[in-house]
Design an enzyme around this catalytic site. Structure first.
Site, PDB file in Angstrom:
ATOM      1  N   TYR A 145       1.212  -1.196   0.022  1.00 42.92           N
ATOM      2  CA  TYR A 145      -0.224   0.337   0.159  1.00 42.92           C
ATOM      3  C   TYR A 145       0.962   1.191  -0.249  1.00 42.92           C
ATOM      4  CZ  TYR A 145      -2.980   3.373   2.136  1.00 42.92           C
ATOM      5  OH  TYR A 145      -3.399   5.115   2.276  1.00 42.92           O
TER       6      TYR A 145
HETATM    7  N1  NAP Z   1      -7.156   4.457   6.799  1.00 43.16           N
HETATM    8  C1  NAP Z   1      -6.819   4.835   7.231  1.00 43.16           C
HETATM    9  O1  NAP Z   1      -6.400   5.177   8.681  1.00 43.16           O
HETATM   10  C2  NAP Z   1      -5.924   6.122   6.360  1.00 43.16           C
HETATM   11  C3  NAP Z   1      -4.179   6.465   6.349  1.00 43.16           C
HETATM   12  C4  NAP Z   1      -4.456   7.543   6.011  1.00 43.16           C
HETATM   13  C5  NAP Z   1      -4.519   8.284   4.575  1.00 43.16           C
HETATM   14  N2  NAP Z   1      -5.965   7.029   3.841  1.00 43.16           N
HETATM   15  C6  NAP Z   1      -5.717   6.485   2.421  1.00 43.16           C
HETATM   16  O2  NAP Z   1      -7.386   7.949   2.499  1.00 43.16           O
HETATM   17  C7  NAP Z   1      -8.520   7.789   1.402  1.00 43.16           C
HETATM   18  C8  NAP Z   1      -9.972   7.423   1.664  1.00 43.16           C
HETATM   19  O3  NAP Z   1     -10.165   7.081   2.673  1.00 43.16           O
HETATM   20  P1  NAP Z   1     -11.258   6.119   3.396  1.00 43.16           P
HETATM   21  O4  NAP Z   1     -11.735   6.215   4.502  1.00 43.16           O
HETATM   22  O5  NAP Z   1     -12.262   7.530   2.293  1.00 43.16           O
HETATM   23  O6  NAP Z   1     -11.668   5.446   1.847  1.00 43.16           O
HETATM   24  P2  NAP Z   1     -12.823   4.255   1.737  1.00 43.16           P
HETATM   25  O7  NAP Z   1     -14.073   4.923   2.361  1.00 43.16           O
HETATM   26  O8  NAP Z   1     -12.177   3.172   1.778  1.00 43.16           O
HETATM   27  O9  NAP Z   1     -12.509   4.786   0.639  1.00 43.16           O
HETATM   28  C9  NAP Z   1     -12.475   4.530  -1.058  1.00 43.16           C
HETATM   29  C10 NAP Z   1     -12.775   4.686  -2.312  1.00 43.16           C
HETATM   30  O10 NAP Z   1     -12.945   4.420  -3.260  1.00 43.16           O
HETATM   31  C11 NAP Z   1     -13.275   4.159  -4.047  1.00 43.16           C
HETATM   32  N3  NAP Z   1     -12.754   2.994  -5.134  1.00 43.16           N
HETATM   33  C12 NAP Z   1     -12.530   2.205  -4.773  1.00 43.16           C
HETATM   34  N4  NAP Z   1     -12.239   1.271  -6.687  1.00 43.16           N
HETATM   35  C13 NAP Z   1     -12.207   2.699  -6.927  1.00 43.16           C
HETATM   36  C14 NAP Z   1     -12.150   2.380  -8.919  1.00 43.16           C
HETATM   37  N5  NAP Z   1     -12.051   1.780  -9.530  1.00 43.16           N
HETATM   38  N6  NAP Z   1     -13.459   3.468  -9.413  1.00 43.16           N
HETATM   39  C15 NAP Z   1     -14.161   4.599  -8.540  1.00 43.16           C
HETATM   40  N7  NAP Z   1     -14.255   4.514  -6.823  1.00 43.16           N
HETATM   41  C16 NAP Z   1     -13.084   3.698  -6.180  1.00 43.16           C
HETATM   42  C17 NAP Z   1     -14.315   2.956  -3.098  1.00 43.16           C
HETATM   43  O11 NAP Z   1     -15.556   3.335  -3.705  1.00 43.16           O
HETATM   44  P3  NAP Z   1     -16.356   1.310  -4.209  1.00 43.16           P
HETATM   45  O12 NAP Z   1     -17.774   1.465  -3.367  1.00 43.16           O
HETATM   46  O13 NAP Z   1     -16.866   1.712  -5.663  1.00 43.16           O
HETATM   47  O14 NAP Z   1     -15.199   0.510  -3.588  1.00 43.16           O
HETATM   48  C18 NAP Z   1     -14.574   3.881  -2.341  1.00 43.16           C
HETATM   49  O15 NAP Z   1     -15.344   5.091  -1.936  1.00 43.16           O
HETATM   50  C19 NAP Z   1      -7.948   5.914   1.515  1.00 43.16           C
HETATM   51  O16 NAP Z   1      -8.385   4.862   1.038  1.00 43.16           O
HETATM   52  C20 NAP Z   1      -6.309   6.462   1.877  1.00 43.16           C
HETATM   53  O17 NAP Z   1      -5.841   5.042   0.949  1.00 43.16           O
HETATM   54  C21 NAP Z   1      -6.396   5.917   5.327  1.00 43.16           C
END
Ligand code: NAP
Length: 230
Positions: A145
């Site tokens: 990742y």
């Molecule tokens: N978790 C942590 O503690 C953390 C820390 C630092 C940074 N981050 C980053 O922050 C980002 C955002 O966080 P979050 O909580 O908002 O994530 P999230 O709720 O998992 O949102 C990710 C979105 O990406 C979409 N997606 C995945 N594949 C796709 C595709 N092929 N085409 C279009 N959309 C697609 C998903 O849609 P679907 O419903 O279609 O799958 C989902 O709506 C994470 O993805 C990560 O990279 C996370």
């Protein structure tokens, strides 16, 4: 609950231009918060989603759903066309394996940058992650990742786009406070509410001094406009 609307009105006081902004990963937890803030501030807030059944959730926060797939569409140019800025807030998620880190976290971010360049859209705000400055020090689960995030960040920075790389700490669903710690010294750890990440992204879009900057973001004590005086 998606919060922060009042905080955004305060944050953006004094800024007086409106934009068309495409948020990739538009149904994500940060993205929905961000779209709500942007729409409340008068911007055209468009969210790129791959599942039509999610469209109503975007409409409910004042955003415009745009149906497209980061992995399977050959180009995102038709969706980016007409935007003033793009935000990459998508992610393959913790349930996915290394392959989807390459196709979503890396490939989707690159595709968005390529589309921005081809459409003459210069502003790109990236939701990256802490740890991306040194993926090799992560455990075997996180390493693919963080490698994907590091490569995506490097591509966007190298593209010449007006980019801001935002590297949040561990995301929580605690209510936003509007108070954060922002640092260009990389390698820290700590939590940050998704509400505050969304508010920082919204503020970056109207704060040109964040262009060309990579920073880590945590919960803290500094009001967001002050914290972004980088
Ligand atoms: N978790 C942590 O503690 C953390 C820390 C630092 C940074 N981050 C980053 O922050 C980002 C955002 O966080 P979050 O909580 O908002 O994530 P999230 O709720 O998992 O949102 C990710 C979105 O990406 C979409 N997606 C995945 N594949 C796709 C595709 N092929 N085409 C279009 N959309 C697609 C998903 O849609 P679907 O419903 O279609 O799958 C989902 O709506 C994470 O993805 C990560 O990279 C996370």
């Amino acid at each position: 609950m998606i919060g922060g609307q009042a905080a955004s009105a305060v944050l953006l006081a004094g800024y007086d231009w409106v934009m068309d902004i495409l948020v990739a990963g538009g149904h994500g937890q940060i993205a929905l918060r961000l779209l709500k803030l942007l729409a409340a501030d008068g911007h055209t807030a468009r969210g790129l989603i791959r599942k039509p059944e999610q469209a109503a959730d975007l409409t409910a926060v004042g955003a415009v759903p745009v149906i497209g797939d980061l992995e399977n569409d050959p180009s995102l140019a038709p969706y980016v066309k007409g935007s003033d800025a793009v935000v990459f807030a998508a992610g393959a998620g913790p349930g996915s394996g290394p392959a989807r880190k390459r196709t979503v976290d890396l490939g989707g971010a690159i595709k968005l940058a390529d589309a921005a360049m081809s459409e003459g859209v210069t502003r790109y705000v990236m939701v990256s992650s802490i740890g991306a400055q040194d993926p090799s020090s992560a455990g075997p689960t996180m390493q693919p990742y963080l490698e994907a995030k590091a490569e995506a960040d490097a591509y966007v920075i190298g593209s010449g786009l007006d980019c801001t790389i935002v590297r949040p700490g561990s995301l929580t669903d605690d209510p936003g406070t509007g108070l954060v710690t922002v640092t260009r010294d990389l390698g820290n750890r700590g939590p940050v509410p998704r509400d505050d990440v969304a508010a920082v992204l919204a503020a970056c879009l109207v704060t040109p001094t964040t262009i060309g900057v990579t920073f880590e973001l945590f919960a803290g004590d500094t009001p967001i406009p002050e914290a972004l005086k980088l």
